[in-house]
Design a protein around this motif. Structure first.
Motif, PDB file in Angstrom:
ATOM      1  N   GLU A  16     -17.358  69.370  35.183  1.00  0.00           N
ATOM      2  CA  GLU A  16     -16.860  69.849  33.899  1.00  0.00           C
ATOM      3  C   GLU A  16     -17.924  69.922  32.810  1.00  0.00           C
ATOM      4  O   GLU A  16     -17.620  70.320  31.682  1.00  0.00           O
ATOM      5  N   LYS A  17     -19.147  69.599  33.143  1.00  0.00           N
ATOM      6  CA  LYS A  17     -20.241  69.796  32.178  1.00  0.00           C
ATOM      7  C   LYS A  17     -20.450  71.283  31.903  1.00  0.00           C
ATOM      8  O   LYS A  17     -20.907  71.659  30.826  1.00  0.00           O
ATOM      9  N   ILE A  71     -19.250  65.299  50.143  1.00  0.00           N
ATOM     10  CA  ILE A  71     -20.591  64.923  50.579  1.00  0.00           C
ATOM     11  C   ILE A  71     -21.658  65.242  49.544  1.00  0.00           C
ATOM     12  O   ILE A  71     -22.747  64.665  49.564  1.00  0.00           O
ATOM     13  N   ASP A  72     -21.350  66.174  48.611  1.00  0.00           N
ATOM     14  CA  ASP A  72     -22.336  66.504  47.576  1.00  0.00           C
ATOM     15  C   ASP A  72     -22.313  65.506  46.423  1.00  0.00           C
ATOM     16  O   ASP A  72     -23.143  65.588  45.508  1.00  0.00           O
ATOM     17  N   GLU A  73     -21.326  64.577  46.440  1.00  0.00           N
ATOM     18  CA  GLU A  73     -21.183  63.527  45.427  1.00  0.00           C
ATOM     19  C   GLU A  73     -20.959  64.076  44.023  1.00  0.00           C
ATOM     20  O   GLU A  73     -21.164  63.372  43.025  1.00  0.00           O
ATOM     21  N   GLU A  74     -20.511  65.315  43.914  1.00  0.00           N
ATOM     22  CA  GLU A  74     -20.209  65.889  42.605  1.00  0.00           C
ATOM     23  C   GLU A  74     -18.861  65.371  42.124  1.00  0.00           C
ATOM     24  O   GLU A  74     -17.844  65.523  42.801  1.00  0.00           O
ATOM     25  N   SER A  75     -18.843  64.761  40.947  1.00  0.00           N
ATOM     26  CA  SER A  75     -17.609  64.236  40.368  1.00  0.00           C
ATOM     27  C   SER A  75     -17.012  65.259  39.417  1.00  0.00           C
ATOM     28  O   SER A  75     -17.659  66.266  39.076  1.00  0.00           O
ATOM     29  N   ALA A  89      -6.031  77.193  40.058  1.00  0.00           N
ATOM     30  CA  ALA A  89      -6.214  76.266  41.180  1.00  0.00           C
ATOM     31  C   ALA A  89      -6.974  75.021  40.735  1.00  0.00           C
ATOM     32  O   ALA A  89      -6.644  73.897  41.140  1.00  0.00           O
ATOM     33  N   TYR A  90      -7.975  75.212  39.901  1.00  0.00           N
ATOM     34  CA  TYR A  90      -8.749  74.077  39.372  1.00  0.00           C
ATOM     35  C   TYR A  90      -7.840  73.115  38.612  1.00  0.00           C
ATOM     36  O   TYR A  90      -7.914  71.886  38.796  1.00  0.00           O
TER      37      TYR A  90
END
Length: 412
Positions: free
Chosen positions: A41-42, A32-36, A19-20
């Motif tokens: 992927e870190k 809303i968490d602003e995670e890119s 799915a990813y």
């Protein structure tokens, strides 16, 4: 009511990883968490493990969706709900699980967001139907994704899916609150699914499968229809039949808590050299194309005749021209022409691959605006007149015929 799941949810880690990979190919907008994606992927394996572990234990709870607005053709704004990256992955897991089991139930002429189905197939089916049916009912459902009823969605899901954990997660995603532009949180009032959520298209198809497709097939088996998500075109044999279907469908959709936008819903006559009747409306739009009478020349005897054909719609032609005109590179003479091509080629590829199927001549004339803009840019950059700029542009085309995508595709 949040469905209680006592046992472990049968979600495997590899399904989350798969799915990813699918979601990763999509948009880059953050929730809303602003995670890119760069942040995610870190430590991608650990992050996927966390999603899997929570989904498998039934303890996965989504965050609110971030609301953004994009302009519509009529000047109003369409509201999109952007889930977090993690919620998109989790939704993709459930979407894949549902799709394998229920896609076969959908009507053959439902084309939107389905495996092995496409917008071009829907457009071609409409074109074929236009040959056989004289009248078209062009339906517009008002604010479908905003007004779709949660109770009826859950009823539809429970009807086709035995797994309670699927119902549980669908309910949680339906209830996700919305973070408005000013940061305030708005709770759902029992309706709406975010247009932008991964799970939303399959829920929309399921809802309209029961609300429209099966109902039309049962009560009006003699007509034909084509549906792409919430866009529907219904083909009828007569004006009387089209009017009857329109009235009945408005009433039917009201039963399932949907409204028809009557100002955008109309009946069109497929006028051509055989069908010569008079009717106020002889045009309708579908998926960015317009179907209407146009003069064509016979390839056999060269004579002109009236055909009911499909072409790039005038509104989308204007939108393409506006995008070309507003491209920022035209104002920057410090750039190289290769940089201009790089900035335009992805758009050109999308326009040509989509609109070029039915509208090569119209699209070619539209994309000539790029040549005009290139000439003006060359005049400014090299401080030359138009004639000398034309010479330069011809030389560039000879040396680099594949520089712009529309050149290599034969639209230059």
């Amino acid at each position: 009511m949040d469905v209680h799941v006592k046992k472990t949810v049968p979600v495997e880690y590899y399904e989350v990883a798969k799915a990813y990979r699918k979601v990763r190919q999509g948009g880059k907008a953050v929730g809303i968490d602003e995670e890119s994606w760069t942040d995610f992927e870190k430590d991608v394996e650990r992050n996927l493990y966390v999603i899997w572990n929570r989904m498998a234990s039934g303890s996965y709870h989504p965050q609110a969706v971030r609301e953004v607005e994009i302009p519509k053709k009529d000047g109003t704004m369409r509201k999109l709900g952007i889930p977090t990256l993690r919620d998109r992955i989790a939704q993709q897991v459930v979407k894949d699980y549902m799709e394998k089991r229920i896609d076969k139930l959908f009507h053959e002429h439902s084309y939107g967001y389905r495996p092995m189905k496409s917008a071009h197939q829907a457009l071609e089916q409409v074109r074929q139907n236009n040959f056989r049916y004289d009248w078209v009912l062009d339906m517009d459902i008002s604010k479908f994704f905003d007004e779709v009823d949660h109770e009826l969605i859950l009823k539809a899901v429970s009807h086709v899916m035995e797994e309670k954990w699927v119902l549980m997660y669908v309910e949680r995603w339906l209830k996700m609150p919305v973070q408005k532009k000013d940061g305030t949180i708005e709770q759902k009032q029992g309706r709406g699914t975010p247009q932008g959520g991964v799970i939303s298209p399959i829920l929309a198809n399921l809802y309209l499968h029961f609300a429209m497709d099966k109902w039309l097939a049962k009560h009006y088996p003699q007509i034909r229809f084509v549906r792409y998500a919430d866009d529907a075109v219904i083909h009828c044999r007569s004006l009387t039949e089209a009017e009857q279907v329109k009235s009945a469908l408005i009433a039917r959709l009201a039963e399932v808590k949907l409204r028809v936008n009557e100002s955008k819903t109309h009946i069109a006559y497929c006028k051509d050299y055989v069908r010569k009747g008079n009717h106020e409306t002889v045009k309708f739009d579908f998926l960015g194309f317009s179907y209407q009478p146009r003069t064509r020349r016979s390839k056999y005897d060269g004579k002109s005749y009236l055909a009911f054909t499909v072409e790039l719609s005038s509104s989308n032609r204007k939108k393409i021209i506006q995008t070309i005109r507003e491209h920022g590179a035209w104002r920057d003479t410090r750039l190289d022409i290769e940089q201009i091509a790089s900035g335009l080629n992805s758009k050109l590829r999308g326009w040509i691959n989509y609109y070029g199927v039915y509208s090569k001549r119209n699209l070619r004339s539209t994309l000539r605006k790029i040549e005009y803009r290139l000439l003006k840019w060359l005049c400014k950059k090299h401080k030359v007149n138009v004639r000398k700029a034309m010479v330069k542009l011809k030389a560039i085309k000879r040396e680099s015929p594949n520089l712009f995508y529309h050149w290599q595709a034969g639209y230059g």
